[in-house]
Design an enzyme around this catalytic site. Sequence first.
Site, PDB file in Angstrom:
ATOM      1  N   LYS A 222      32.241  37.103  23.999  1.00  0.00           N
ATOM      2  CA  LYS A 222      32.308  37.787  22.708  1.00  0.00           C
ATOM      3  C   LYS A 222      31.222  37.269  21.757  1.00  0.00           C
ATOM      4  O   LYS A 222      30.492  38.051  21.150  1.00  0.00           O
ATOM      5  CB  LYS A 222      33.693  37.573  22.094  1.00  0.00           C
ATOM      6  CG  LYS A 222      33.877  38.326  20.801  1.00  0.00           C
ATOM      7  CD  LYS A 222      35.307  38.241  20.321  1.00  0.00           C
ATOM      8  CE  LYS A 222      36.207  38.993  21.265  1.00  0.00           C
ATOM      9  NZ  LYS A 222      37.601  38.992  20.963  1.00  0.00           N
TER      10      LYS A 222
ATOM     11  N   ARG B 155      38.647  34.334  16.493  1.00  0.00           N
ATOM     12  CA  ARG B 155      38.777  34.979  17.796  1.00  0.00           C
ATOM     13  C   ARG B 155      38.364  34.062  18.933  1.00  0.00           C
ATOM     14  O   ARG B 155      37.374  33.345  18.822  1.00  0.00           O
ATOM     15  CB  ARG B 155      37.877  36.212  17.857  1.00  0.00           C
ATOM     16  CG  ARG B 155      38.253  37.298  16.892  1.00  0.00           C
ATOM     17  CD  ARG B 155      37.120  38.300  16.760  1.00  0.00           C
ATOM     18  NE  ARG B 155      37.441  39.307  15.765  1.00  0.00           N
ATOM     19  CZ  ARG B 155      38.032  40.468  16.056  1.00  0.00           C
ATOM     20  NH1 ARG B 155      38.328  40.779  17.286  1.00  0.00           N
ATOM     21  NH2 ARG B 155      38.323  41.308  15.091  1.00  0.00           N
TER      22      ARG B 155
ATOM     23  N   GLY C 244      42.761  39.878  26.554  1.00  0.00           N
ATOM     24  CA  GLY C 244      44.095  39.666  26.007  1.00  0.00           C
ATOM     25  C   GLY C 244      44.784  38.383  26.458  1.00  0.00           C
ATOM     26  O   GLY C 244      45.926  38.142  26.104  1.00  0.00           O
TER      27      GLY C 244
ATOM     28  N   MET D  56      43.898  35.189  25.891  1.00  0.00           N
ATOM     29  CA  MET D  56      43.916  34.114  24.892  1.00  0.00           C
ATOM     30  C   MET D  56      44.180  34.702  23.517  1.00  0.00           C
ATOM     31  O   MET D  56      44.358  35.895  23.376  1.00  0.00           O
ATOM     32  CB  MET D  56      42.597  33.358  24.939  1.00  0.00           C
ATOM     33  CG  MET D  56      42.555  32.419  26.122  1.00  0.00           C
ATOM     34  SD  MET D  56      40.996  31.587  26.217  1.00  0.00           S
ATOM     35  CE  MET D  56      39.907  32.945  26.197  1.00  0.00           C
TER      36      MET D  56
ATOM     37  N   ARG E 179      30.394  44.189  25.280  1.00  0.00           N
ATOM     38  CA  ARG E 179      30.388  43.442  26.546  1.00  0.00           C
ATOM     39  C   ARG E 179      30.170  44.449  27.667  1.00  0.00           C
ATOM     40  O   ARG E 179      30.344  45.659  27.470  1.00  0.00           O
ATOM     41  CB  ARG E 179      31.708  42.692  26.737  1.00  0.00           C
ATOM     42  CG  ARG E 179      32.888  43.616  26.763  1.00  0.00           C
ATOM     43  CD  ARG E 179      34.186  42.854  26.907  1.00  0.00           C
ATOM     44  NE  ARG E 179      35.288  43.790  26.707  1.00  0.00           N
ATOM     45  CZ  ARG E 179      36.533  43.438  26.494  1.00  0.00           C
ATOM     46  NH1 ARG E 179      36.857  42.174  26.425  1.00  0.00           N
ATOM     47  NH2 ARG E 179      37.468  44.335  26.343  1.00  0.00           N
TER      48      ARG E 179
ATOM     49  N   HIS F 232      46.067  47.732  27.613  1.00  0.00           N
ATOM     50  CA  HIS F 232      46.061  46.582  28.510  1.00  0.00           C
ATOM     51  C   HIS F 232      46.243  46.989  29.976  1.00  0.00           C
ATOM     52  O   HIS F 232      45.480  46.598  30.844  1.00  0.00           O
ATOM     53  CB  HIS F 232      47.166  45.633  28.057  1.00  0.00           C
ATOM     54  CG  HIS F 232      47.257  44.413  28.897  1.00  0.00           C
ATOM     55  ND1 HIS F 232      48.137  44.305  29.941  1.00  0.00           N
ATOM     56  CD2 HIS F 232      46.542  43.278  28.872  1.00  0.00           C
ATOM     57  CE1 HIS F 232      47.972  43.129  30.514  1.00  0.00           C
ATOM     58  NE2 HIS F 232      47.019  42.487  29.888  1.00  0.00           N
TER      59      HIS F 232
ATOM     60  N   SER G  78      27.545  37.895  71.534  1.00  0.00           N
ATOM     61  CA  SER G  78      28.262  38.422  70.374  1.00  0.00           C
ATOM     62  C   SER G  78      29.368  37.424  70.035  1.00  0.00           C
ATOM     63  O   SER G  78      30.217  37.130  70.882  1.00  0.00           O
ATOM     64  CB  SER G  78      28.852  39.802  70.683  1.00  0.00           C
ATOM     65  OG  SER G  78      29.520  40.286  69.542  1.00  0.00           O
TER      66      SER G  78
ATOM     67  N   CYS H 237      31.279  40.082  66.341  1.00  0.00           N
ATOM     68  CA  CYS H 237      32.220  41.202  66.326  1.00  0.00           C
ATOM     69  C   CYS H 237      33.636  40.764  65.956  1.00  0.00           C
ATOM     70  O   CYS H 237      34.567  41.538  66.061  1.00  0.00           O
ATOM     71  CB  CYS H 237      32.204  41.931  67.660  1.00  0.00           C
ATOM     72  SG  CYS H 237      32.645  40.894  69.050  1.00  0.00           S
TER      73      CYS H 237
ATOM     74  N   TYR I 236      22.801  41.494  64.222  1.00  0.00           N
ATOM     75  CA  TYR I 236      23.704  42.533  63.714  1.00  0.00           C
ATOM     76  C   TYR I 236      25.109  41.990  63.508  1.00  0.00           C
ATOM     77  O   TYR I 236      25.472  40.930  64.027  1.00  0.00           O
ATOM     78  CB  TYR I 236      23.734  43.754  64.651  1.00  0.00           C
ATOM     79  CG  TYR I 236      24.356  43.477  66.005  1.00  0.00           C
ATOM     80  CD1 TYR I 236      25.732  43.623  66.210  1.00  0.00           C
ATOM     81  CD2 TYR I 236      23.570  43.061  67.076  1.00  0.00           C
ATOM     82  CE1 TYR I 236      26.301  43.356  67.443  1.00  0.00           C
ATOM     83  CE2 TYR I 236      24.127  42.795  68.312  1.00  0.00           C
ATOM     84  CZ  TYR I 236      25.500  42.945  68.485  1.00  0.00           C
ATOM     85  OH  TYR I 236      26.061  42.675  69.701  1.00  0.00           O
TER      86      TYR I 236
HETATM   87  C1  PEP Z   1      37.120  37.674  68.695  1.00  0.00           C
HETATM   88  O1  PEP Z   1      37.752  36.846  69.325  1.00  0.00           O
HETATM   89  O2  PEP Z   1      36.558  37.410  67.632  1.00  0.00           O
HETATM   90  C2  PEP Z   1      37.005  39.061  69.187  1.00  0.00           C
HETATM   91  C3  PEP Z   1      36.209  39.921  68.588  1.00  0.00           C
HETATM   92  O3  PEP Z   1      37.778  39.435  70.225  1.00  0.00           O
HETATM   93  P1  PEP Z   1      39.341  39.731  70.122  1.00  0.00           P
HETATM   94  O4  PEP Z   1      39.674  39.825  68.674  1.00  0.00           O
HETATM   95  O5  PEP Z   1      39.556  41.000  70.863  1.00  0.00           O
HETATM   96  O6  PEP Z   1      39.930  38.557  70.786  1.00  0.00           O
END
Ligand code: PEP
Length: 890
Positions: free
Chosen positions: A25, A95, A104, A106, A339, A455, A772, A840, A860
Amino acid sequence: MEDMQVYLFEEAAKLNLTKFELGGKGYGLVEMTKLGLPVPPGIIITTEMCRRYFREGKVLLKKIEKIVMEKLRIIEQKTGKRFGDPSNPLLVSVRSGAPYSMPGMMDTILNLGINDEVVAGLVAITGDKRFAYDTYRRFIQMYGKIVMKVPGEEFDKVLEDVKRKLGAKNDLEVTAEGWKEVVTLYKELIKKKTGKELPQDPKEQLISAIAAVFESWWNPRAVEYRKIYKISDELGTAVNIVMMVFGNLDDRSATGVAFTRNPSTGEKELYGEYLPKAQGEDVVAGVRTPRPLSELKNTLPEVYNELKRIAGILERYFRDMQDVEFTIEKGKLYVLQTRTGKRTAQAAVKIAVDMVEEGLITKEEAIARIDPSDLERLLHKQIDPNIKAKPIAKGLPASPGAAVGKVVFNVEDAVKARENKEKVILVRPETTPEDIAGIFAAEGVLTSKGGMTSHAAVVTRGLGKPCVVGAESIKVDLDREIFEVNGIVVKKGETITIDGTTGSIFLGSIPLVEPKITGAIDKLLSWADSIRRLGVRANADTPQAAEKARSYGAEGIGLARTERMFNAKDRLEIVQAMILAKTVEERKRYLEKLKPFQKEDFKGIFRVMKGLPVTIRLLDLPLHEFLPKLDELLPEIVEMKIKGIDEDELKKRERILERVLELREHNPMMGQRGVRLALTHPEIYEMQVSAIFEAAIEVLKEEGDTVRLEIMIPQLSEAEELRRMRELVDRVANDVMDRLSVKLEYKVGTMIETPRAALTAFRIAKYADFFSFGTNDLTQATFAFSRDDVEAKFIPFYVDNGILPNNPFETLDIEAVGRLVKIAVKEGRKANPKLKIGICGEHGGEPRSITFFHEAGLDYISCSPFRVPIARLAAAQAALKKSLELKSTA
Ligand code: PEP
Ligand code: MG
């Protein structure tokens, strides 16, 4: 000279202080002073003083008092008004203002400096006794509650009594005499509750108010709010002492809130609400329902235009949408606060994209401004458009998205329901900062009073929860725990659906659907795509999921789990027979029966992915998972025996039981699964690989799309396992390709999901085209925490008690699991420079983990389809962060 950080706004304006010192503020007020905007004069006490006050206490307060009074003298000279002088009184507001907005949470005290003499003076100067006593009673109410700690409801009760006596329906109908009586009764109330008189000395009022505002940093609701938003307790609040201007003086006076763009849709328009003849807290508290700003255009056009002009200046200066509090005193506009405005996720994206197109900010800034979890909010559910339900009532659409839940009327019930994993809608006449825990626990909020800036509206928008406010046809009865609308009575525990996008309220549970990505989001994400380095793929194992993944922008499938395909109903019987088979030959016969199913599954996915890479992971579940559970099987057999019926069926069951007992493992997660099962029972993977290649070749022939196949082996812990699996894959693939006279490129790689695999990556990489990271299993194995149990058991305790900073199954544990990732990346690439590396596990869709994966140099990330947009944005933000770091060290 000791560094006392107490400044006039114009002094602070020259010091280039930050939000951390001035609070949000104060920072806004000081910057606006710099810009020459109509800000009332004032004094700021920095957050550093607050932190010191917590250490030094009264001693520091004395020093602050001295400087504040000196600065006040300067304001007196400038304005001609004097603090405590009945003939021309200067009143001030005191304030709070923390570095991060905590709406709101404080305390703030208005109209300070008034007393019995000053009020009489005010009557004489303004000729408006009603105004003067209304001003006085507001002060007593706030001061009494905040400084003298008399519960707020006590004041409300007194006021309600007087109103009833006068027959006044609302505050506007209370007469001058009425307010005078309220003043007397309030003073008596304070005396009765505290044994002390209301202080008449303005200086005493001011100093005690400063201390109380400092201390409001520790209000339980403020502490709770900081906990939810992870704001440090160390920051402290600044205190702003600002000359009062009065929005409740006459018909040309008003107070309101303006957003420089629509905070709900992001549309470029001055948007907001105001209340004629009112003071600021009336708008925020939602006591009266405010009027839309568009009406101000008609009633006070020159003020409206001035407001619009100022909004433009503020937006260009701060380069973001602003939320501006203003007061009009006898036709003169004052800006009391600016703000960065809170906005819905939809508005956030639209505003960022529009501002790039208006040349106000860069694409990179637009990307950096969107919180990835905002995008998650955009994927908020909506009411199925095909459903034609009739609402029982309508209110204002305060925060978009639809929610279904059981009605509760108070915070405790909401919190309790949450603990029991029940979904609730919190229904209140209006919400106050005390309700924050209940709002947090509920799926959505419904109030009968209040406007779009009340609020409830502001808080739910921040949390991304659906909210409907100001549904005035609803009568909420908190004592009986019901609400009533047009003769319909809804009791506690009954289910309702609210739609925060339209403001509609429905009885019962209405089906909801997921929204689609369009327009501004698409543009923002395409900018993100041009900035990010990480590829973004999806985990999908059905054509439907693959379709969704593609529509959200996935560049391939990073994990198609094949075990779910085995689990489908029509195949389970064949799978069970395959497992029960006594010989390899018999097992192969059943596998041949399964193959057409698998082939169709793969073809469905390949058709959708049209030449994008598809990583198929071969079977990764222990066989016993496909057989009935022991604790179901045993009672069944016992019952069959007792009843003595169906001998054949009994024999079958007993055979299954025998196999279940054979296959039983103490720790199936560490048992004969994944690659271990494949080495001992190669015929299963042989069937899968053959199905994959036949499917790919058929799709190529039928559709002309090549398939970029990546075959992935799970649960590896030793390079030799992969060497053998690679041989198997190559052999079967070549057989199929020779038989069908088609050559396909393909890759063979492995999950890195055991610590040993990560630590021997340099050997494994010789046989792998890609890695992966399976961070789910890798987290499980690194912590030795069962991923199926601990999140429900002790992880919440660990996180609440600060033993772990987060749930490691949600946000990657960088210290240990991350270290394994880094080792595997470095040593894997060294052994095989062509190695492609992805992730993954569930962490692939979590923004903080994505930042780590970017920095660790992965190629990735792969996550569930609905998180793909978040991952695209987070990956771009990670890239921006890295390039900023590089610039700052260059
Ligand atoms: C993992 O273990 O991170 C994975 C992607 O395989 P799952 O979850 O199928 O075991
Ligand atoms: Mg795994």
